[in-house]
Write an enzyme that holds these catalytic residues in place. Structure first.
Site, PDB file in Angstrom:
ATOM      1  CB  CYS A  75      -1.095 -10.033 -39.105  1.00  0.00           C
ATOM      2  SG  CYS A  75      -2.406 -11.138 -38.535  1.00  0.00           S
ATOM      3  CD  GLU A 204      -4.791 -14.218 -43.377  1.00  0.00           C
ATOM      4  OE1 GLU A 204      -3.638 -13.756 -43.183  1.00  0.00           O
ATOM      5  OE2 GLU A 204      -5.578 -14.484 -42.457  1.00  0.00           O
ATOM      6  CB  CYS A 213      -8.100 -11.783 -42.648  1.00  0.00           C
ATOM      7  SG  CYS A 213      -6.699 -10.863 -43.343  1.00  0.00           S
ATOM      8  N   GLY A 214      -7.739  -9.541 -39.925  1.00  0.00           N
ATOM      9  CA  GLY A 214      -7.915  -8.152 -39.519  1.00  0.00           C
ATOM     10  C   GLY A 214      -7.560  -7.163 -40.605  1.00  0.00           C
TER      11      GLY A 214
END
Length: 270
Positions: A75, A204, A213-214
Site C-alpha cells: 500500500c 481495491e 491508491c498509491g
C-alpha cells in the site's frame, strides 16, 4: 477481557488507515479479526486498511490488513503515512519499510512531501484472463483490451484505460474479483489520460473503491509509460489531491502528502 490498544489514524489523499505498533499488541490477538473490528466505521475507528508496524535495526516492517480481514501485499499511501509517523517520532528522514519482503525506500522532504521508491514493476500477462473468459465483460462495457494491462508492483493491478461511467466501474470492479478471472482477486484501476496526467479511480480488492491508491498510481503510471500514453515525470490525480510520479533507472517513485488525523486508545474485547 478488555484491553487497550494505542492507535494513530492517518490518511493519504483520503485513503485512510489505523496504524498500531506491534509492541502494543498481545500475542493472543486474532489480528484478522482485530483488523475488521478496528476498521469498522460504525463500531470501530474506521479506515480503508489496518496497519501494524515493527521496528528492526535498520528497517521497519509493515503488515497490511484489508477491512474484510484479508492481508494485502503493498500500500503506497500507507507507506507514506508510516514514513511520516516515524519521522514525527524519531526525526529520521530516510526510512526503509519492508512489506512482504519488498523493500520500499522513503524520504521525508518535509511534513507534506514524502517520496517512496517502490522499485521496479513487471507486466505479467499470465495474470490476464483468457480472451474468451473476459471478452463478454469487455464487450458489454466497451473495454479495449489493447489498452488494458496487468501490472505487478508487489500486489496485482489491472489498469484499464477505456473510459467507463462510475456506475459501470463499480460493476466491472466487482465482477473482476471472480475467482475464475483472478484467483486471488485484483486491484482494478480505471485510468483516463489528459495533458500527461492520469485521472484515476481504483477498486481495491478486499476494500472496494477508495479515495486514492498509491500502489494503483504507481502501477497506472508504469502502464501509461509502457503503452506510450504519458511520459515521465507525470502526475496521478485523485479526488483529494495528486501524486507526483517519476521513473529513475527503472524504479517508480511517487511523492505526496500524508496527514495525521487522530491518536488515542481503542478498547478491544476478546
Amino acid at each position: 477481557m478488555i484491553s487497550k490498544i494505542n492507535f494513530v489514524k492517518m490518511h493519504g489523499l483520503g485513503n485512510d488507515f489505523v496504524i498500531v505498533n506491534k509492541r502494543d499488541l498481545l500475542s493472543s490477538y486474532d489480528l484478522s479479526q482485530l483488523a475488521k473490528n478496528m476498521a469498522d466505521r460504525h463500531t470501530g475507528i474506521g479506515c480503508d486498511q489496518f496497519i501494524i508496524y515493527e521496528e528492526h535495526n535498520d528497517f521497519y516492517e509493515m503488515i497490511i490488513y484489508n477491512i474484510d480481514g484479508s492481508s494485502a501485499k503493498l500500500c503506497g499511501n500507507a507507506t507514506r503515512c508510516l514514513a511520516k509517523l516515524i519521522y514525527l517520532d524519531t526525526g529520521k528522514k530516510d526510512i526503509t519499510v519492508m512489506v512482504c519482503n519488498k523493500k520500499l525506500l522513503c524520504n521525508v522532504e518535509d511534513e507534506n512531501n514524502i517520496s517512496v521508491n517502490v522499485g521496479s514493476v513487471s507486466f505479467n500477462e499470465a495474470w490476464m484472463p483468457s480472451r474468451d473468459k473476459i471478452w463478454e465483460l469487455a464487450e458489454r462495457y466497451m473495454i479495449d483490451l489493447k489498452e488494458t494491462i496487468c501490472v505487478d508492483i508487489g500486489n496485482p493491478h489491472l489498469v484499464i484505460f477505456s473510459k467507463l461511467e462510475p456506475q459501470d466501474q463499480k460493476i466491472v470492479g466487482e465482477k473482476l474479483q471472480a475467482k475464475e478471472l483472478f484467483a486471488d482477486g485484483v486491484n482494478v484501476n480505471f485510468a483516463e489520460v489528459k495533458d500527461n496526467k492520469i485521472y484515476l479511480s481504483v477498486w481495491e480488492r478486499g476494500v472496494g473503491f477508495t479515495l486514492a491508491c498509491g500502489s494503483g498510481a504507481c502501477g497506472s503510471f508504469a502502464a501509461g509509460l509502457k503503452l506510450g500514453f504519458i511520459h515521465a515525470p507525470s502526475m496521478v490525480v485523485f479526488k483529494h489531491g495528486i501524486l507526483t510520479m517519476k521513473e529513475e533507472n527503472g524504479n517508480i517513485i511517487m511523492q505526496g502528502s500524508a496527514k495525521l488525523v487522530a491518536q488515542g486508545e481503542y478498547y478491544y474485547e476478546q
